[in-house]
Motif scaffolding. Structure first.
Motif, PDB file in Angstrom:
ATOM      1  N   UNK A 120       1.698  -7.132   8.490  1.00 51.08           N
ATOM      2  CA  UNK A 120       0.679  -7.853   7.739  1.00 51.08           C
ATOM      3  C   UNK A 120       0.547  -9.305   8.182  1.00 51.08           C
ATOM      4  N   UNK A 121       1.660  -9.948   8.494  1.00 51.28           N
ATOM      5  CA  UNK A 121       1.602 -11.374   8.836  1.00 51.28           C
ATOM      6  C   UNK A 121       0.943 -11.624  10.197  1.00 51.28           C
ATOM      7  N   UNK A 150      -9.647   2.802   5.122  1.00 50.88           N
ATOM      8  CA  UNK A 150      -9.715   2.319   3.748  1.00 50.88           C
ATOM      9  C   UNK A 150      -8.300   2.079   3.232  1.00 50.88           C
ATOM     10  N   UNK A 151      -8.173   1.058   2.379  1.00 45.19           N
ATOM     11  CA  UNK A 151      -6.890   0.792   1.728  1.00 45.19           C
ATOM     12  C   UNK A 151      -7.009   1.199   0.263  1.00 45.19           C
ATOM     13  N   UNK A 152      -6.163   2.143  -0.162  1.00 42.34           N
ATOM     14  CA  UNK A 152      -6.129   2.607  -1.553  1.00 42.34           C
ATOM     15  C   UNK A 152      -4.928   1.962  -2.240  1.00 42.34           C
ATOM     16  N   UNK A 153      -5.165   1.387  -3.406  1.00 40.04           N
ATOM     17  CA  UNK A 153      -4.103   0.674  -4.114  1.00 40.04           C
ATOM     18  C   UNK A 153      -3.009   1.639  -4.560  1.00 40.04           C
ATOM     19  N   UNK A 154      -1.762   1.400  -4.158  1.00 43.63           N
ATOM     20  CA  UNK A 154      -0.670   2.294  -4.545  1.00 43.63           C
ATOM     21  C   UNK A 154      -0.108   2.000  -5.942  1.00 43.63           C
ATOM     22  N   UNK A 155      -0.517   0.906  -6.545  1.00 43.78           N
ATOM     23  CA  UNK A 155      -0.006   0.529  -7.863  1.00 43.78           C
ATOM     24  C   UNK A 155      -0.984  -0.416  -8.545  1.00 43.78           C
ATOM     25  N   UNK A 156      -0.755  -0.645  -9.838  1.00 43.00           N
ATOM     26  CA  UNK A 156      -1.578  -1.590 -10.581  1.00 43.00           C
ATOM     27  C   UNK A 156      -1.159  -3.016 -10.266  1.00 43.00           C
ATOM     28  N   UNK A 202      -9.195  -0.478  -2.518  1.00 44.69           N
ATOM     29  CA  UNK A 202      -8.981  -1.917  -2.550  1.00 44.69           C
ATOM     30  C   UNK A 202      -9.823  -2.626  -1.490  1.00 44.69           C
ATOM     31  N   UNK A 203      -9.740  -2.134  -0.259  1.00 43.89           N
ATOM     32  CA  UNK A 203     -10.488  -2.705   0.858  1.00 43.89           C
ATOM     33  C   UNK A 203     -11.076  -1.555   1.667  1.00 43.89           C
ATOM     34  N   UNK A 204     -12.304  -1.739   2.125  1.00 40.69           N
ATOM     35  CA  UNK A 204     -12.984  -0.699   2.879  1.00 40.69           C
ATOM     36  C   UNK A 204     -12.745  -0.859   4.380  1.00 40.69           C
ATOM     37  N   UNK A 233      -7.336 -14.243   2.049  1.00 39.01           N
ATOM     38  CA  UNK A 233      -7.379 -13.636   0.718  1.00 39.01           C
ATOM     39  C   UNK A 233      -7.120 -12.136   0.753  1.00 39.01           C
ATOM     40  N   UNK A 234      -7.614 -11.440   1.795  1.00 39.21           N
ATOM     41  CA  UNK A 234      -7.316 -10.011   1.909  1.00 39.21           C
ATOM     42  C   UNK A 234      -5.833  -9.778   2.173  1.00 39.21           C
ATOM     43  N   UNK A 235      -5.236 -10.611   3.025  1.00 34.18           N
ATOM     44  CA  UNK A 235      -3.808 -10.481   3.287  1.00 34.18           C
ATOM     45  C   UNK A 235      -3.012 -10.700   2.004  1.00 34.18           C
ATOM     46  N   UNK A 236      -3.468 -11.654   1.185  1.00 40.87           N
ATOM     47  CA  UNK A 236      -2.783 -11.944  -0.063  1.00 40.87           C
ATOM     48  C   UNK A 236      -2.782 -10.765  -1.017  1.00 40.87           C
ATOM     49  N   UNK A 237      -3.935 -10.118  -1.172  1.00 44.60           N
ATOM     50  CA  UNK A 237      -3.997  -8.990  -2.116  1.00 44.60           C
ATOM     51  C   UNK A 237      -3.202  -7.799  -1.584  1.00 44.60           C
ATOM     52  N   UNK A 238      -3.184  -7.602  -0.270  1.00 47.67           N
ATOM     53  CA  UNK A 238      -2.359  -6.541   0.310  1.00 47.67           C
ATOM     54  C   UNK A 238      -0.872  -6.813   0.068  1.00 47.67           C
ATOM     55  N   UNK A 239      -0.490  -8.070   0.238  1.00 46.51           N
ATOM     56  CA  UNK A 239       0.905  -8.431   0.003  1.00 46.51           C
ATOM     57  C   UNK A 239       1.299  -8.218  -1.454  1.00 46.51           C
ATOM     58  N   UNK A 240       0.352  -8.457  -2.373  1.00 47.23           N
ATOM     59  CA  UNK A 240       0.655  -8.286  -3.801  1.00 47.23           C
ATOM     60  C   UNK A 240       0.975  -6.847  -4.143  1.00 47.23           C
TER      61      UNK A 240
END
Length: 410
Positions: A31-32, A42-48, A153-155, A163-170
């Motif tokens: 990611x970094x 596509x990125x599917x969120x694995x958690x809330x 989460x991301x297409x 900002x996309x890297x941040x949400x992926x890291x979260x």
């Protein structure tokens, strides 16, 4: 084939978008290291996110209905039964008439549904006076409110920014599959062109500026450059260089040799690379009319004018679009634009898009664009410019004070 049936800027964009598709090659990156790359899946969120109800302010977790009617003159009174620590899981259930101190980001205790800000209450030895009522979910981010588990989460086709890297890291995502950088082959042509490192020019010689400017733009947009050198105006040598580079890259670019003249072999060379061949031979634009766009198989080929200023403008417009299409970006992305007011009248010929170099200045909260006048082939005027005013092909010019789009160069 001659420059009589030229395409408009809009038609050229349309042809590029209809014909250029992602190169398809992908890599998986930590990611970094993924900033600036384009997602290939596509990125599917694995958690809330967040994974629990959390406070957005410092204050007290409460039941909203326990604060109803609160005011400075008529406070409600709640029992403070504890304090929540950051990073702590809270299991105690908050009962009616109770409150717990909570920091920003802290987990709400079961039974609470809102947070009253510190400014609107007062803790008097364990008795909380509330001077303002709160609504349910006020000052609270609910579990999954930011990102819901199972949601897209991301297409695919999203360019990764901070900002996309941040949400992926979260979400604990540590690597992503992206399109690898576009490989661009570039060479300059012309009997008069010599290396920019040449210290003493003979009469009639010109240093190769385009190699540096075009390569710099390619790298700025995340591409990789393969330089094929400087080729004289010899059809066989041009073909050999073009075919050699074509086999190794995703996108072939060349400058010079695209104007009408006895030594103009570029169209034949480009056509020889493969079908469907030349799709645009001349664009109704100033500067940059002698522009060629071709498809050889699935690989795009762009022939730029030889003048450095024209070559750079055409590559800013069309080269960037081709690269972003090849990288799989979801939408065509034009160079960054702002809106400004023009400082003087500028005439333009209908049926041709004009790009005027300008210097930008801010006056009374608005951007103003001051034209930097000079012949279109002068590179020095580009150095002094902050942007390019775009005068659409349907206009006869712009009037002083009129709002105009400006393509940013800085």
């Amino acid at each position: 084939m001659q420059f009589y049936n030229v395409k408009s800027v809009e038609e050229t964009f349309s042809i590029i978008n209809q014909n250029v598709t992602p190169h398809g090659a992908t890599v998986t990156l930590p990611l970094h290291q993924a900033r600036g790359f384009v997602l290939a899946e596509d990125i599917i969120a694995p958690e809330d996110v967040p994974g629990f109800d959390r406070a957005t302010v410092d204050g007290y977790a409460v039941k909203a209905q326990d604060t109803y009617g609160s005011s400075e003159s008529n406070p409600q009174f709640l029992e403070v039964v504890g304090e929540i620590e950051m990073g702590e899981e809270v299991t105690r259930v908050l009962e009616k008439g109770q409150a717990m101190a909570i920091p920003t980001g802290g987990m709400l205790p079961p039974g609470s549904d809102s947070v009253i800000m510190m400014e609107y209450c007062e803790n008097l030895d364990g008795l909380l006076n509330t001077y303002r009522q709160v609504a349910p979910q006020e000052n609270v981010i609910q579990k999954g409110e930011d990102v819901q588990k199972g949601a897209q989460l991301l297409a695919k086709g999203t360019r990764l920014r901070a900002q996309e890297l941040g949400v992926l890291a979260s979400l604990g995502i540590t690597e992503v599959t992206v399109y690898r950088p576009v490989r661009v082959g570039y060479f300059s042509s012309g009997d008069e062109i010599v290396s920019y490192q040449t210290q003493e020019l003979k009469v009639g010689q010109v240093r190769d500026i385009n190699q540096l400017t075009i390569s710099a733009l390619i790298e700025e947009w995340g591409g990789e450059v393969m330089f094929g050198g400087i080729v004289p105006d010899d059809e066989e040598q041009l073909k050999q260089t073009a075919h050699r580079l074509y086999e190794q890259v995703d996108f072939l670019v060349m400058s010079g040799g695209s104007s009408i003249g006895a030594k103009d072999y570029m169209t034949a060379v480009i056509q020889s690379l493969g079908d469907p061949g030349v799709l645009v031979h001349g664009v109704s634009i100033k500067p940059g009319k002698p522009t060629i766009f071709s498809m050889a198989g699935k690989k795009p080929v762009l022939g730029l004018p030889g003048h450095p200023a024209s070559a750079m403008l055409i590559f800013l417009l069309f080269g960037q679009t081709v690269m972003r299409r090849l990288q799989g970006e979801a939408e065509r992305s034009l160079p960054r634009r702002i809106e400004a007011r023009i400082t003087q009248n500028i005439a333009s010929s209908p049926g041709r898009a004009d790009y005027i170099r300008v210097r930008l200045a801010k006056k009374e909260g608005e951007w103003w664009a001051e034209p930097i006048l000079g012949k279109s082939g002068l590179i020095s005027t580009l150095v002094a410019s902050d942007g390019l005013v775009e005068i659409a092909s349907g206009k006869e010019g712009v009037r002083q004070g009129e709002r105009v789009p400006v393509i940013m160069l800085r």
